[in-house]
Design an enzyme around this catalytic site. Structure first.
Site, PDB file in Angstrom:
ATOM      1  N   TRP A 148       0.816  -1.230   0.000  1.00  0.00           N
ATOM      2  CA  TRP A 148       0.000   0.000   0.000  1.00  0.00           C
ATOM      3  C   TRP A 148       0.847   1.277   0.000  1.00  0.00           C
ATOM      4  O   TRP A 148       0.363   2.337  -0.353  1.00  0.00           O
ATOM      5  CB  TRP A 148      -0.933   0.034   1.219  1.00  0.00           C
ATOM      6  N   LYS A 172      -2.071  -8.432  -7.665  1.00  0.00           N
ATOM      7  CA  LYS A 172      -2.937  -8.358  -6.476  1.00  0.00           C
ATOM      8  C   LYS A 172      -2.448  -7.161  -5.676  1.00  0.00           C
ATOM      9  O   LYS A 172      -1.440  -7.233  -4.974  1.00  0.00           O
ATOM     10  CB  LYS A 172      -2.817  -9.656  -5.661  1.00  0.00           C
ATOM     11  N   PRO A 173      -3.164  -6.012  -5.778  1.00  0.00           N
ATOM     12  CA  PRO A 173      -2.727  -4.841  -5.002  1.00  0.00           C
ATOM     13  C   PRO A 173      -3.178  -4.972  -3.554  1.00  0.00           C
ATOM     14  O   PRO A 173      -4.106  -5.725  -3.248  1.00  0.00           O
ATOM     15  CB  PRO A 173      -3.449  -3.682  -5.693  1.00  0.00           C
ATOM     16  N   GLY A 225       6.619  -6.532   0.701  1.00  0.00           N
ATOM     17  CA  GLY A 225       5.839  -6.509   1.935  1.00  0.00           C
ATOM     18  C   GLY A 225       6.689  -6.959   3.104  1.00  0.00           C
ATOM     19  O   GLY A 225       7.918  -6.874   3.052  1.00  0.00           O
ATOM     20  N   SER A 226       6.028  -7.464   4.118  1.00  0.00           N
ATOM     21  CA  SER A 226       6.757  -7.768   5.357  1.00  0.00           C
ATOM     22  C   SER A 226       7.581  -9.051   5.235  1.00  0.00           C
ATOM     23  O   SER A 226       7.261  -9.947   4.446  1.00  0.00           O
ATOM     24  CB  SER A 226       5.769  -7.926   6.511  1.00  0.00           C
ATOM     25  N   GLU A 247      10.927  -8.367  -1.842  1.00  0.00           N
ATOM     26  CA  GLU A 247      11.472  -7.126  -1.279  1.00  0.00           C
ATOM     27  C   GLU A 247      10.770  -6.962   0.069  1.00  0.00           C
ATOM     28  O   GLU A 247       9.589  -6.627   0.120  1.00  0.00           O
ATOM     29  CB  GLU A 247      11.198  -5.972  -2.246  1.00  0.00           C
ATOM     30  N   CYS A 281      10.225   1.249   3.217  1.00  0.00           N
ATOM     31  CA  CYS A 281      11.110   0.161   3.687  1.00  0.00           C
ATOM     32  C   CYS A 281      12.541   0.638   3.853  1.00  0.00           C
ATOM     33  O   CYS A 281      13.330  -0.022   4.511  1.00  0.00           O
ATOM     34  CB  CYS A 281      11.098  -0.995   2.702  1.00  0.00           C
ATOM     35  N   GLU A 379      11.219  -2.304  12.726  1.00  0.00           N
ATOM     36  CA  GLU A 379      10.833  -1.204  11.840  1.00  0.00           C
ATOM     37  C   GLU A 379       9.613  -0.477  12.449  1.00  0.00           C
ATOM     38  O   GLU A 379       8.601  -1.115  12.744  1.00  0.00           O
ATOM     39  CB  GLU A 379      10.441  -1.860  10.513  1.00  0.00           C
TER      40      GLU A 379
HETATM   41  C1  SIN Z   1       9.705   0.795  -0.404  1.00  0.00           C
HETATM   42  O1  SIN Z   1       9.516   1.402   0.620  1.00  0.00           O
HETATM   43  O2  SIN Z   1       9.532  -0.427  -0.464  1.00  0.00           O
HETATM   44  C2  SIN Z   1      10.133   1.456  -1.694  1.00  0.00           C
HETATM   45  C3  SIN Z   1      10.861   2.694  -1.526  1.00  0.00           C
HETATM   46  C4  SIN Z   1      11.535   3.161  -2.803  1.00  0.00           C
HETATM   47  O3  SIN Z   1      11.395   2.556  -3.876  1.00  0.00           O
HETATM   48  O4  SIN Z   1      12.233   4.163  -2.735  1.00  0.00           O
END
Ligand code: SIN
Length: 476
Positions: A148, A172-173, A225-226, A247, A281, A379
């Protein structure tokens, strides 16, 4: 308010299903609804992508690039509409949403071209009368599960290389922000992609993911995601040995050493920490500052943070929008409470703001933190900057690496030898050296350790969607 639909085999479907509401985290208002799809819809979308795969993969890379270039241009032409929708559904300040649309478009442009550079190999033979070659083939139907927090860019970072390589896609968003993704599908339709090449299903994550993982037609999963969900996908992919790009979570350390330019560091930390209200992230999650510049850094940083304006992201002057939902807010509050209980000092901020039905948290700086605090272990995903004093470069490196995560790290020093030495020891897939904004389409984005598998973006980003086929040719 609109009732949005799913996109399967070139049709807009799902009108007969129950709906899920998408709410604006800035005020709790309803922005739209999406169909609450499940197994049956996922199965149809996968079947459509499977049928479309053969003809799509047989097009030349140059032909596929034409579709992608049209989609790229449509993204740019519709920047404002996409940005407004993004801000409404997930709260990002409008200027950041505009930036994200450009960032999202850059992946499509870059991979449209990179698809033309998927080269095979000719390998010298060990016996005469043979030719040894490596051909590159698209992996097949790809399921892209997107988060999201970057509803446009994480989708294009996956779809751009997949489509350019000759794969077909089922997206799948996230149910928190599916509307931007649906708009992107509308633009795919305008760009003329053949039926079934791009599909999107909304609804129950569990049911849709189960079908994706169990359906043999899906050959590759790409997920942002997580780490927790990433581990489940790794386990579920085992039975069919599905290809995976993951990722996952980060817990980025940011190190400011005595020989840093403090003004440069402050500016970069502001960009890194407070982008998307700290919900990225790669945003700095824990800040280690060497004792010689600690007080100066804390003062200048806190001054800058105090100037940030919090509010509804549709207001052009807002810097920090809401958190995505109440659970996100609760987590931030819990981290701050824990740090304060254990001796952290709030320099600025520290409180939730929940008026007008929104879920906001004050941009916060906490000093005197240490490794026992939850925010230095997990995090936070919010606008909170914890600062810990360190005495040496060695201590900073040790603390920075003391985590199962390895996505992004940041180092601030003007000394080239020192910067090089520190980075060589950091166990992170991405490092910003005197830079708080390292992301770009042409670079490999991804993590070491439990932060993921594979890289997105750059030429590695397209490798993830092709397989090598070794061909030994007898010539006699
Ligand atoms: C992310 O938070 O997963 C992506 C951040 C970014 O592409 O800079």
């Amino acid at each position: 308010m609109n009732n949005y639909l799913m996109h399967i085999h070139g049709e807009w479907v799902g009108e007969e299903l129950d709906t899920l509401s998408v709410t604006n985290p800035a005020n709790g208002g309803q922005v739209g609804t999406v169909p609450n799809g499940g197994k049956a819809e996922a199965e149809k979308a996968i079947a459509a992508a499977h049928v479309a795969f053969e003809p799509w993969s047989r097009l030349t890379a140059y032909e596929r690039a034409e579709y992608l270039k049209r989609w790229h241009q449509l993204l740019l032409d519709n920047e404002e509409e996409l940005a407004q929708l993004m801000t409404l559904e997930m709260g990002k300040p409008i200027h950041e949403s505009r930036g994200e649309v450009k960032y999202a478009a850059s992946f499509i442009e870059w991979f449209a071209e990179e698809g033309k550079r998927i080269y095979g190999e000719t390998i010298p033979t060990h016996v005469s009368g043979k030719r040894l070659q490596v051909w590159k083939k698209p992996v097949g139907v790809v399921a892209a599960i997107t988060p999201w927090n970057f509803p446009a860019a994480m989708l294009t970072r996956k779809m751009g290389p997949a489509l350019a390589a000759g794969c077909t896609v089922v997206v799948k968003p996230s149910s928190e922000s599916p509307l931007t993704a649906i708009k992107l599908m509308e633009l795919c339709e305008k760009a003329g992609f053949p039926k079934g090449v791009v599909n999107l299903v909304t609804g129950s994550s569990t049911k849709i993911a189960k079908e994706i993982m169990e359906n043999e037609k899906v050959r590759k999963i790409t997920f942002t995601g997580s780490t927790e969900v990433g581990k489940i996908l790794i386990r579920q992919s085992a039975d069919q040995v599905k290809r995976l790009s993951l990722e996952l979570g980060g817990h980025a350390p940011l190190i400011v050493l005595d020989d840093a330019n403090v003004d440069v560091a402050v500016k970069a930390v502001m960009a890194s920490k407070f982008r998307n209200a700290g919900q990225t992230c790669i945003c700095a999650n824990r800040i280690y500052v060497q004792s010689g510049v600690y007080d100066q850094f804390v003062k200048k940083f806190a001054n800058a943070v105090e100037k940030l304006k919090v509010g509804n992201g549709v207001d052009e002057s807002v810097d920090i929008g809401p958190l995505i939902n109440k659970a996100g807010l609760d987590k931030v509050e819990r981290h701050v409470r824990d740090a304060v209980t254990k001796g952290g000092t709030v320099v600025t901020g520290g409180k939730p703001i929940t008026n007008d039905g929104g879920v906001f948290f004050q941009p916060t700086v906490i000093k005197d933190v240490d490794q026992t605090m939850v925010m230095m272990q997990e995090e936070t995903f919010g606008p909170v900057a914890p600062i810990q004093k360190v005495e040496s470069e060695e201590e900073a490196i040790k603390l920075a690496n003391d985590t199962p995560y390895g996505l992004a790290a940041y180092v601030f020093t003007e000394n080239v030898a020192r910067g090089t030495r520190v980075i060589e020891q950091l166990q992170y897939g991405i490092v910003g050296w005197n830079d708080g904004a390292p992301s770009a389409a042409q670079v490999p984005f991804g993590g070491m350790k439990q932060s993921g598998i594979g890289r997105e973006g750059g030429h590695e980003g397209i490798d993830a969607f092709v397989e090598s086929q070794y061909v030994s040719i007898g010539m006699e």
